[in-house]
Design a protein around this motif. Structure first.
Motif, PDB file in Angstrom:
ATOM      1  N   ARG A  66       5.688 -22.376  34.446  1.00 14.62           N
ATOM      2  CA  ARG A  66       4.915 -22.110  35.809  1.00 14.62           C
ATOM      3  C   ARG A  66       5.774 -22.300  36.651  1.00 14.62           C
ATOM      4  N   CYS A  67       6.270 -21.410  37.498  1.00 12.62           N
ATOM      5  CA  CYS A  67       7.020 -21.478  38.672  1.00 12.62           C
ATOM      6  C   CYS A  67       6.576 -22.348  39.758  1.00 12.62           C
ATOM      7  N   PRO A  68       7.418 -23.223  40.186  1.00 15.43           N
ATOM      8  CA  PRO A  68       7.115 -24.266  41.435  1.00 15.43           C
ATOM      9  C   PRO A  68       6.840 -23.436  42.590  1.00 15.43           C
ATOM     10  N   HIS A  69       7.169 -22.316  42.719  1.00 12.52           N
ATOM     11  CA  HIS A  69       7.400 -21.502  44.039  1.00 12.52           C
ATOM     12  C   HIS A  69       5.885 -21.086  44.319  1.00 12.52           C
ATOM     13  N   VAL A  70       5.150 -20.279  43.086  1.00 15.69           N
ATOM     14  CA  VAL A  70       3.877 -19.924  43.512  1.00 15.69           C
ATOM     15  C   VAL A  70       2.907 -19.915  42.235  1.00 15.69           C
ATOM     16  N   GLY A  71       3.444 -20.465  41.118  1.00 19.38           N
ATOM     17  CA  GLY A  71       2.706 -20.839  40.089  1.00 19.38           C
ATOM     18  C   GLY A  71       2.494 -19.738  38.984  1.00 19.38           C
ATOM     19  N   PHE A  72       3.350 -18.701  39.239  1.00 23.93           N
ATOM     20  CA  PHE A  72       3.357 -17.644  38.092  1.00 23.93           C
ATOM     21  C   PHE A  72       4.198 -18.067  36.967  1.00 23.93           C
ATOM     22  N   PRO A  73       3.772 -17.641  35.603  1.00 28.89           N
ATOM     23  CA  PRO A  73       4.733 -17.696  34.449  1.00 28.89           C
ATOM     24  C   PRO A  73       5.952 -17.276  34.857  1.00 28.89           C
ATOM     25  N   LEU A  74       7.135 -17.608  34.320  1.00 25.36           N
ATOM     26  CA  LEU A  74       8.420 -17.357  34.674  1.00 25.36           C
ATOM     27  C   LEU A  74       8.784 -15.867  34.137  1.00 25.36           C
ATOM     28  N   ALA A  75       8.690 -15.673  32.878  1.00 24.43           N
ATOM     29  CA  ALA A  75       9.048 -14.524  32.097  1.00 24.43           C
ATOM     30  C   ALA A  75       8.065 -13.299  32.341  1.00 24.43           C
ATOM     31  N   ILE A  76       8.785 -12.217  32.661  1.00 30.40           N
ATOM     32  CA  ILE A  76       8.134 -11.012  32.839  1.00 30.40           C
ATOM     33  C   ILE A  76       8.019 -10.323  31.276  1.00 30.40           C
ATOM     34  N   GLU A  77       9.304 -10.635  30.643  1.00 32.67           N
ATOM     35  CA  GLU A  77       9.224 -10.062  29.161  1.00 32.67           C
ATOM     36  C   GLU A  77       9.244 -11.087  28.252  1.00 32.67           C
ATOM     37  N   LEU A  78       8.719 -10.800  27.123  1.00 27.52           N
ATOM     38  CA  LEU A  78       8.360 -11.800  26.289  1.00 27.52           C
ATOM     39  C   LEU A  78       9.685 -12.887  25.727  1.00 27.52           C
ATOM     40  N   ASP A  79       9.767 -14.070  25.944  1.00 26.76           N
ATOM     41  CA  ASP A  79      10.968 -14.855  25.732  1.00 26.76           C
ATOM     42  C   ASP A  79      12.118 -14.682  26.380  1.00 26.76           C
ATOM     43  N   LYS A  80      12.209 -13.755  27.578  1.00 24.41           N
ATOM     44  CA  LYS A  80      13.140 -13.583  28.324  1.00 24.41           C
ATOM     45  C   LYS A  80      13.263 -14.804  29.539  1.00 24.41           C
ATOM     46  N   TYR A  81      13.520 -15.801  29.296  1.00 23.65           N
ATOM     47  CA  TYR A  81      13.506 -16.842  30.427  1.00 23.65           C
ATOM     48  C   TYR A  81      14.846 -17.147  30.907  1.00 23.65           C
ATOM     49  N   LEU A  82      15.816 -16.569  30.410  1.00 26.44           N
ATOM     50  CA  LEU A  82      17.239 -16.859  30.698  1.00 26.44           C
ATOM     51  C   LEU A  82      17.857 -15.670  31.175  1.00 26.44           C
ATOM     52  N   LEU A  83      18.772 -15.907  32.165  1.00 26.52           N
ATOM     53  CA  LEU A  83      19.677 -14.704  32.759  1.00 26.52           C
ATOM     54  C   LEU A  83      20.416 -14.158  31.333  1.00 26.52           C
ATOM     55  N   PRO A  84      20.789 -12.929  31.638  1.00 21.84           N
ATOM     56  CA  PRO A  84      21.580 -12.353  30.532  1.00 21.84           C
ATOM     57  C   PRO A  84      22.684 -13.257  30.013  1.00 21.84           C
TER      58      PRO A  84
END
Length: 134
Positions: A66-84
């Motif tokens: 949950r992003c502290p900015h607006v509460g959305f989940p962070l990843a748009i693509e499954l398991d992709k939470y980090l920069l490349p």
């Protein structure tokens, strides 16, 4: 038949919980690259917990998804939470970036904010949930 059909009922929103019980096995440590990340959804009763684990610099950290900015989940693509390059956690919706080991936001619209920790531990090569933080 008159062609009329009953409207399809949309499923009710699933209730979310923000803590998990301790000692739930999530995965083997080796299943997450170094650096790498993986998301988890756990059903707790009738509710669901959404979190993710980051492996970075030989350490493992868990965060509520949950992003502290607006509460959305962070990843748009499954398991992709980090920069490349694996250097930072990225909120794919608004490009806020977070330190992987502290959860501190270091850029973007959530600057100064922090991801909410999800206590996890590594035991015997397995990543497990840890005792909830008070």
């Amino acid at each position: 038949m008159n062609g009329y059909q009953e409207p399809i009922q949309a499923p009710r929103d699933r209730e979310r919980v923000w803590k998990t019980p301790a000692n739930v096995t999530l995965c083997a440590l080796e299943e997450i690259a170094e650096p790498g990340s993986r998301g988890f959804v756990l059903q707790i009763g009738e509710a669901f917990f959404h979190g993710f684990v980051v492996r970075h610099s030989g350490e493992v950290r868990g965060y509520i998804d949950r992003c502290p900015h607006v509460g959305f989940p962070l990843a748009i693509e499954l398991d992709k939470y980090l920069l490349p390059d694996g250097s930072l956690i990225l909120c794919g919706w608004h490009c806020a970036v977070f330190e992987p080991l502290t959860g501190a936001c270091v850029g973007g619209p959530a600057a100064g904010g922090r991801l909410t920790p999800w206590p996890v531990k590594v035991e015997g090569g397995l990543i497990r949930t840890a005792e909830p933080l008070s």
